[in-house]
Write an enzyme that holds these catalytic residues in place. Structure first.
Site, PDB file in Angstrom:
ATOM      1  N   PRO A  78      32.064 107.247 -14.575  1.00  0.00           N
ATOM      2  CA  PRO A  78      33.224 108.107 -14.321  1.00  0.00           C
ATOM      3  C   PRO A  78      33.453 109.061 -15.492  1.00  0.00           C
ATOM      4  CG  PRO A  78      33.765 105.787 -14.000  1.00  0.00           C
ATOM      5  CD  PRO A  78      32.445 105.838 -14.693  1.00  0.00           C
ATOM      6  N   CYS A  79      33.992 110.221 -15.199  1.00  0.00           N
ATOM      7  CA  CYS A  79      34.319 111.181 -16.255  1.00  0.00           C
ATOM      8  C   CYS A  79      35.824 111.157 -16.454  1.00  0.00           C
ATOM      9  CB  CYS A  79      33.862 112.581 -15.876  1.00  0.00           C
ATOM     10  SG  CYS A  79      34.209 113.827 -17.125  1.00  0.00           S
ATOM     11  N   GLN A  80      36.286 110.429 -17.435  1.00  0.00           N
ATOM     12  CA  GLN A  80      37.706 110.363 -17.732  1.00  0.00           C
ATOM     13  C   GLN A  80      38.040 111.345 -18.844  1.00  0.00           C
ATOM     14  OE1 GLN A  80      38.329 106.224 -18.633  1.00  0.00           O
ATOM     15  NE2 GLN A  80      38.480 105.671 -16.495  1.00  0.00           N
ATOM     16  N   ASN A 120      26.951 112.388 -12.596  1.00  0.00           N
ATOM     17  CA  ASN A 120      28.375 112.684 -12.680  1.00  0.00           C
ATOM     18  C   ASN A 120      28.707 113.911 -11.848  1.00  0.00           C
ATOM     19  OD1 ASN A 120      31.146 112.815 -13.760  1.00  0.00           O
ATOM     20  ND2 ASN A 120      30.347 111.529 -15.396  1.00  0.00           N
ATOM     21  N   PHE A 124      31.964 117.842 -14.919  1.00  0.00           N
ATOM     22  CA  PHE A 124      31.667 117.196 -16.196  1.00  0.00           C
ATOM     23  C   PHE A 124      31.001 118.171 -17.168  1.00  0.00           C
ATOM     24  CE2 PHE A 124      28.168 114.739 -18.365  1.00  0.00           C
ATOM     25  CZ  PHE A 124      28.956 114.208 -19.368  1.00  0.00           C
TER      26      PHE A 124
END
Length: 433
Positions: A78-80, A120, A124
């Site tokens: 995940p791209c947090q 991703n 991102f």
């Protein structure tokens, strides 16, 4: 002597789409393999994973101390939000993010895997003006990997979906050799269809291009049909035209073009032809720059409205639309009241083109007209839009199935990337032959 197995780990695995793509390639090349570790925190995704692979993934990667020895690492991380570290340095840090967990576990490994494939979302690459992406690449390089980023559209891999994702092909100490080039494909289904039409004329290759009609099921449970009320509303909005006119139509209140709106459907009350024409004119014209620079349209006063609406008694039309709730008034200016979130279907797919991007939040609201009947796509059709084979078991709860598929990868893209790696990097499979 029996060849040793190729061992891999599957992190942030979801339902196992990346794993499925890799396994397809390994089977094709008669390579024995073993997934020695999988990890997925969502319990419902774990259930689907277990249905297909016979193993329940480890839950929280943050509590994991180390990974078992393996040759390939897979991760759809995940791209947090990325935090900043060192104001003087001015680059995004990975601490506190889930990419950091990959970095931490690789850093702790006595022997790092030779290959990684990370996946991703497209955003991102541009998050935080590109600093996030740059930082991740730097961290991977610090671990000893050379990274080949690929920005790919699923529709270029015989998947009937406009889905752009970033794939990081990583190889220890050496630049991975890949012949696939980054290509974001067509920006929407209309441009795809136009391109396909040109191929029809000049190259005669269009039969090789998979489109939505190739994923449609022939026999569908009536629970996927649009409700009787909504079906009637659609029929009224089409003014007697066949439901096939819905191909490619979006149901949305703040855009014009190939769209149907709440006032066409009469969701808040029936609208006359004149009222519908007024609303269509308003949403088309309020975006014009001479009314202001606001990106998503402006509130317009009566004098501004009269510059594009020259029919008599606009005040009467406005009053009627306000009473029904299609228009709001503020300080003598007017704006449509958006109601698209209430639609049973927000987009009817064009069977002769590709789907818009399937996402977890509204995969269950994608529609199709099949056998003259407007309906929602089924979970199996959704899976096919992602390139999952029909042998793949979906979660028995439709809501979770849609959600998981929207979060997944397009399996044929993963297969294509690994097949390309196998072709151009002899050491990928050599130890296991």
């Amino acid at each position: 002597m029996k060849n040793r197995k190729l061992k891999f780990v599957d992190l942030f695995s979801g339902v196992g789409g990346i794993r499925l793509g890799l396994e397809e390639v390994l089977r094709r090349h008669s390579i024995d393999f073993e997934c020695v570790f999988s990890c997925e925190i969502h319990p419902k995704a774990q259930e689907t994973y277990e249905l297909n692979y016979g193993e329940k993934p480890y839950s929280d990667i943050r509590t994991l101390e180390k990974l078992p020895s393996h040759d390939v690492l897979l991760a759809g991380f995940p791209c947090q939000a990325f935090s900043y570290a060192g104001k003087q340095m001015g680059f995004a840090d990975t601490r506190g993010t889930l990419f950091f967990e990959i970095e931490r576990l690789l850093g702790a490994a006595k022997k790092k895997p030779k290959y990684l494939l990370l996946e991703n979302v497209r955003g991102f690459t541009t998050h935080d003006k590109g600093r996030t992406f740059k930082t991740v690449i730097e961290r991977l390089e610090n671990l000893g990997y050379k990274v080949k980023p690929l920005l790919l559209n699923s529709s270029n891999f015989n998947v009937p979906q406009n889905r752009v994702r970033i794939y990081l092909v990583c190889k220890m100490k050496e630049e991975p050799v890949v012949s696939i080039k980054s290509d974001v494909g067509h920006s929407d289904s209309h441009k795809f269809k136009k391109s396909k039409s040109q191929i029809d004329i000049f190259e005669k290759l269009s039969d090789d291009l998979m489109t939505v009609k190739d994923v449609v099921e022939s026999n569908v449970d009536k629970k996927y049909f649009c409700s009787e009320v909504f079906t009637k509303q659609l029929r009224d909005a089409l003014d007697g035209e066949p439901f096939e006119k819905l191909h490619g139509v979006r149901l949305i209140d703040y855009r014009g073009g190939n769209s149907i709106h709440s006032w066409d459907l009469g969701l808040k009350g029936h609208c006359s032809k004149e009222e519908r024409d007024f609303m269509d004119a308003l949403i088309s014209n309020r975006r014009k720059k001479h009314f202001g620079e606001e990106k998503d349209g402006k509130r317009l006063n009566l004098e501004q409205i009269k510059t594009f609406w020259d029919r008599p008694n606009p005040e009467k039309v406005i009053a009627s639309l306000m009473k029904k709730g299609y228009l709001s008034e503020e300080g003598g200016t007017y704006n449509p009241v958006a109601g698209n979130m209430s639609f049973e279907v927000f987009k009817f797919l064009d069977p002769d083109s590709i789907s818009i991007t399937v996402v977890s939040s509204d995969a269950n609201k994608l529609g199709i007209v099949s056998n003259g009947i407007p309906r929602r796509i089924t979970p199996r059709e959704c899976a096919r839009l992602q390139g999952f084979p029909d042998t793949f078991k979906l979660h028995p709860n439709d809501s979770w199935a849609y959600h998981q598929l929207g979060n997944s990868v397009s399996v044929p893209v993963i297969s294509a990337v690994f097949e390309d790696v196998v072709k151009h990097n002899e050491d990928f499979l050599k130890p296991f032959r």
